[in-house]
Design a protein around this motif. Structure first.
Motif, PDB file in Angstrom:
ATOM      1  N   ILE A   1       0.845  -1.199   0.000  1.00  0.00           N
ATOM      2  CA  ILE A   1       0.000   0.000   0.000  1.00  0.00           C
ATOM      3  C   ILE A   1       0.882   1.251   0.000  1.00  0.00           C
ATOM      4  N   GLU A   2       1.942   1.239   0.805  1.00  0.00           N
ATOM      5  CA  GLU A   2       2.883   2.375   0.832  1.00  0.00           C
ATOM      6  C   GLU A   2       3.521   2.574  -0.538  1.00  0.00           C
ATOM      7  N   LEU A   3       3.877   1.460  -1.175  1.00  0.00           N
ATOM      8  CA  LEU A   3       4.513   1.524  -2.488  1.00  0.00           C
ATOM      9  C   LEU A   3       3.584   2.193  -3.506  1.00  0.00           C
ATOM     10  N   VAL A   4       2.323   1.798  -3.508  1.00  0.00           N
ATOM     11  CA  VAL A   4       1.362   2.373  -4.445  1.00  0.00           C
ATOM     12  C   VAL A   4       1.142   3.846  -4.138  1.00  0.00           C
ATOM     13  N   ARG A   5       0.983   4.166  -2.874  1.00  0.00           N
ATOM     14  CA  ARG A   5       0.782   5.570  -2.497  1.00  0.00           C
ATOM     15  C   ARG A   5       2.004   6.416  -2.843  1.00  0.00           C
ATOM     16  N   GLY A   6       3.174   5.773  -2.860  1.00  0.00           N
ATOM     17  CA  GLY A   6       4.395   6.486  -3.216  1.00  0.00           C
ATOM     18  C   GLY A   6       4.415   6.956  -4.656  1.00  0.00           C
ATOM     19  N   THR A   7       3.540   6.409  -5.476  1.00  0.00           N
ATOM     20  CA  THR A   7       3.443   6.863  -6.876  1.00  0.00           C
ATOM     21  C   THR A   7       2.533   8.087  -6.994  1.00  0.00           C
ATOM     22  N   GLY A   8       1.963   8.523  -5.877  1.00  0.00           N
ATOM     23  CA  GLY A   8       1.049   9.658  -5.903  1.00  0.00           C
ATOM     24  C   GLY A   8      -0.411   9.271  -6.054  1.00  0.00           C
ATOM     25  N   VAL A   9      -0.697   7.978  -5.951  1.00  0.00           N
ATOM     26  CA  VAL A   9      -2.060   7.475  -6.114  1.00  0.00           C
ATOM     27  C   VAL A   9      -2.654   7.158  -4.738  1.00  0.00           C
ATOM     28  N   ASP A  10      -3.875   7.617  -4.485  1.00  0.00           N
ATOM     29  CA  ASP A  10      -4.558   7.303  -3.233  1.00  0.00           C
ATOM     30  C   ASP A  10      -5.163   5.909  -3.326  1.00  0.00           C
ATOM     31  N   VAL A  11      -5.120   5.182  -2.218  1.00  0.00           N
ATOM     32  CA  VAL A  11      -5.676   3.828  -2.166  1.00  0.00           C
ATOM     33  C   VAL A  11      -6.886   3.816  -1.244  1.00  0.00           C
ATOM     34  N   VAL A  12      -8.005   3.282  -1.747  1.00  0.00           N
ATOM     35  CA  VAL A  12      -9.204   3.115  -0.934  1.00  0.00           C
ATOM     36  C   VAL A  12      -9.570   1.633  -0.912  1.00  0.00           C
ATOM     37  N   SER A  13     -10.479   1.272  -0.025  1.00  0.00           N
ATOM     38  CA  SER A  13     -10.841  -0.132   0.138  1.00  0.00           C
ATOM     39  C   SER A  13     -11.707  -0.635  -1.019  1.00  0.00           C
ATOM     40  N   SER A  14     -11.435  -1.858  -1.429  1.00  0.00           N
ATOM     41  CA  SER A  14     -12.251  -2.516  -2.455  1.00  0.00           C
ATOM     42  C   SER A  14     -13.370  -3.346  -1.833  1.00  0.00           C
ATOM     43  N   ALA A  15     -13.657  -3.130  -0.543  1.00  0.00           N
ATOM     44  CA  ALA A  15     -14.588  -3.992   0.204  1.00  0.00           C
ATOM     45  C   ALA A  15     -15.931  -4.150  -0.494  1.00  0.00           C
ATOM     46  N   ASN A  16     -16.547  -3.036  -0.887  1.00  0.00           N
ATOM     47  CA  ASN A  16     -17.846  -3.132  -1.558  1.00  0.00           C
ATOM     48  C   ASN A  16     -17.710  -3.701  -2.964  1.00  0.00           C
ATOM     49  N   LEU A  17     -16.596  -3.382  -3.605  1.00  0.00           N
ATOM     50  CA  LEU A  17     -16.347  -3.877  -4.960  1.00  0.00           C
ATOM     51  C   LEU A  17     -16.206  -5.393  -4.958  1.00  0.00           C
ATOM     52  N   VAL A  18     -15.431  -5.909  -4.009  1.00  0.00           N
ATOM     53  CA  VAL A  18     -15.159  -7.343  -3.947  1.00  0.00           C
ATOM     54  C   VAL A  18     -16.449  -8.145  -3.847  1.00  0.00           C
ATOM     55  N   GLN A  19     -17.363  -7.706  -2.983  1.00  0.00           N
ATOM     56  CA  GLN A  19     -18.545  -8.546  -2.785  1.00  0.00           C
ATOM     57  C   GLN A  19     -19.450  -8.593  -4.020  1.00  0.00           C
ATOM     58  N   ARG A  20     -19.330  -7.596  -4.899  1.00  0.00           N
ATOM     59  CA  ARG A  20     -20.114  -7.642  -6.136  1.00  0.00           C
ATOM     60  C   ARG A  20     -19.701  -8.836  -6.999  1.00  0.00           C
ATOM     61  N   PHE A  21     -18.432  -9.261  -6.870  1.00  0.00           N
ATOM     62  CA  PHE A  21     -17.928 -10.343  -7.718  1.00  0.00           C
ATOM     63  C   PHE A  21     -17.617 -11.620  -6.934  1.00  0.00           C
ATOM     64  N   GLU A  22     -17.720 -11.556  -5.613  1.00  0.00           N
ATOM     65  CA  GLU A  22     -17.402 -12.710  -4.784  1.00  0.00           C
ATOM     66  C   GLU A  22     -18.601 -13.247  -4.016  1.00  0.00           C
ATOM     67  N   ALA A  23     -19.579 -12.393  -3.722  1.00  0.00           N
ATOM     68  CA  ALA A  23     -20.655 -12.801  -2.824  1.00  0.00           C
ATOM     69  C   ALA A  23     -22.004 -12.958  -3.509  1.00  0.00           C
ATOM     70  N   CYS A  24     -22.146 -12.494  -4.739  1.00  0.00           N
ATOM     71  CA  CYS A  24     -23.447 -12.548  -5.420  1.00  0.00           C
ATOM     72  C   CYS A  24     -23.701 -13.930  -6.020  1.00  0.00           C
ATOM     73  N   TRP A  25     -24.907 -14.415  -5.830  1.00  0.00           N
ATOM     74  CA  TRP A  25     -25.306 -15.709  -6.376  1.00  0.00           C
ATOM     75  C   TRP A  25     -26.033 -15.526  -7.702  1.00  0.00           C
ATOM     76  N   ASP A  26     -25.900 -16.508  -8.583  1.00  0.00           N
ATOM     77  CA  ASP A  26     -26.742 -16.521  -9.769  1.00  0.00           C
ATOM     78  C   ASP A  26     -28.016 -17.313  -9.447  1.00  0.00           C
ATOM     79  N   ASP A  27     -28.912 -17.410 -10.424  1.00  0.00           N
ATOM     80  CA  ASP A  27     -30.207 -18.045 -10.186  1.00  0.00           C
ATOM     81  C   ASP A  27     -30.070 -19.508  -9.792  1.00  0.00           C
ATOM     82  N   GLU A  28     -29.135 -20.211 -10.408  1.00  0.00           N
ATOM     83  CA  GLU A  28     -28.961 -21.630 -10.117  1.00  0.00           C
ATOM     84  C   GLU A  28     -28.456 -21.834  -8.684  1.00  0.00           C
TER      85      GLU A  28
END
Length: 400
Positions: free
Chosen positions: A125-152
């Protein structure tokens, strides 16, 4: 899982724009990031001994950063490739793939508030921030692709929940038969009976179900074994906790807990505590139902508050020692929002096509513990569905 496709990249980019994020930076080192491993699904035969980054911008083509000796590792994924060898070229390459970006999501949780998401180490995280980029949590993003069920998956879950509900009734019947025939019966015997029912119905579990009696039920994670278990006899309080999924790929878990008393009439002390636990359960469920009906977005911690506030108001808050519920998926503890404002403050949104348990409990050390667990599924149309009905409304008098 199938490797990441261009179609899935477009879907991720749509979600990034909805979340007002400039991109998602997936980082992995020797499998350290569960979510990068699962989402990218690099073929398992490929040796991965060096760090890689995979950046999915909200607009445009993905960008890869791979080590020289493993430069082919991400070739199954869409996007342009940058190769590094030295630590200096790693930092230079990171600046290159993030050029023009000011804010990215990573598997990071501020103050480790949600440890289930924290798969990227602080140094990276420090390394990425050292490039001048802010890092935020992917917590809500992750569950869209990890926690959602399909119909089956939802269909399979509803069937499994029905099986579990039937097994509870049959298990209480098994206990009744053994007690009334004066045959010895133990917590382990009851556990093995439930497992035999699992096998008959084509469902399986990653860890054995639980039967705990009297003081053992005051230990939320007690589990009998062949060597360590207690007997059941008349006058005992019994807690059953069972979870399973279909024995087939991509199936998802159901998880319920019920309580009973080995007698014809349940003593008032058990009834009193059960009514408080049930009240907390129903307060949490009602909060979810009313919120979704009103179109309000809610977080996991708020559901925990609803149950915990009820139980605390009844004078038993100190004996409610765990979160109200957990995400449910292909693993019994899934990767979506937990109903938690005790162990963590889970600020992830509860979203459609996800499932979670509501399972408040009161545990009186040295005496007994009462827990009532239901599962909730939020449909695509935002309907709040309780599976495995009916819910428990009283302690079961097993010998009645």
């Amino acid at each position: 899982m199938a490797p990441l496709t261009q179609e899935k990249v477009r879907l991720i980019q749509e979600v990034l724009r909805e979340e007002q994020l400039e991109g998602w930076l997936l980082y992995n080192f020797r499998g350290s990031n569960l979510f990068a491993t699962r989402i990218l699904a690099i073929p398992s035969h490929i040796m991965q001994t060096r760090r890689y980054f995979y950046f999915i911008p909200a607009q445009g083509a993905p960008r890869k950063l791979v080590h020289n000796i493993e430069q082919l590792n991400l070739d199954s994924l869409p996007g342009d490739k940058t190769i590094y060898a030295s630590w200096q070229s790693l930092e230079e390459g990171l600046r290159k793939i993030l050029a023009g970006t000011k804010r990215v999501a990573m598997e990071y949780s501020p103050r480790n508030a949600i440890p289930y998401v924290s798969n990227v180490d602080a140094g990276t995280i420090e390394l990425v921030r050292g490039t001048g980029v802010d890092v935020v949590s992917s917590a809500n993003l992750v569950q869209r692709f990890e926690a959602c069920w399909d119909d089956e998956q939802a269909k399979d879950n509803f069937e499994t929940a029905k099986h579990l509900r039937e097994i509870v009734d049959r298990t209480f019947g098994f206990i009744r038969q053994r007690i009334t025939s004066n045959a010895p019966v133990t917590e382990y015997d009851v556990q093995q009976y439930m497992l035999s029912e699992f096998r008959k119905r084509g469902i399986k579990t990653e860890s054995d179900p639980n039967c705990s009696v009297n003081a053992n039920s005051a230990n939320p994670h007690y589990e009998p074994t062949k060597e360590i278990h207690g007997p059941l006899k008349k006058g005992d309080f019994v807690l059953l906790d069972l979870w399973a999924k279909k024995d087939q790929p991509r199936s998802v878990y159901a998880d319920i807990a019920w309580t009973g008393y080995v007698g014809e009439k349940v003593p008032e002390e058990y009834t009193k505590i059960f009514e408080i636990v049930k009240g907390g359960r129903d307060a949490a469920l009602s909060y979810v139902q009313q919120s979704f009906k009103a179109g309000r977005e809610i977080c996991g911690y708020q559901v925990d508050d609803a149950a915990r506030n009820y139980i605390t108001a009844k004078g038993y808050g100190e004996y409610f020692v765990h979160r109200t519920g957990h995400s449910i998926g292909e693993e019994i503890h899934g990767n979506g929002a937990n109903m938690d404002n005790l162990e963590t403050r889970d600020e992830r949104m509860i979203i459609p096509q996800t499932s979670f348990s509501i399972e408040p409990g009161i545990y009186l050390p040295g005496k007994y513990g009462v827990r009532s667990e239901i599962d909730v599924y939020i449909s695509k149309s935002r309907e709040v569905i309780v599976t495995g009905l009916p819910m428990q409304e009283e302690v079961i008098p097993i010998l009645k």
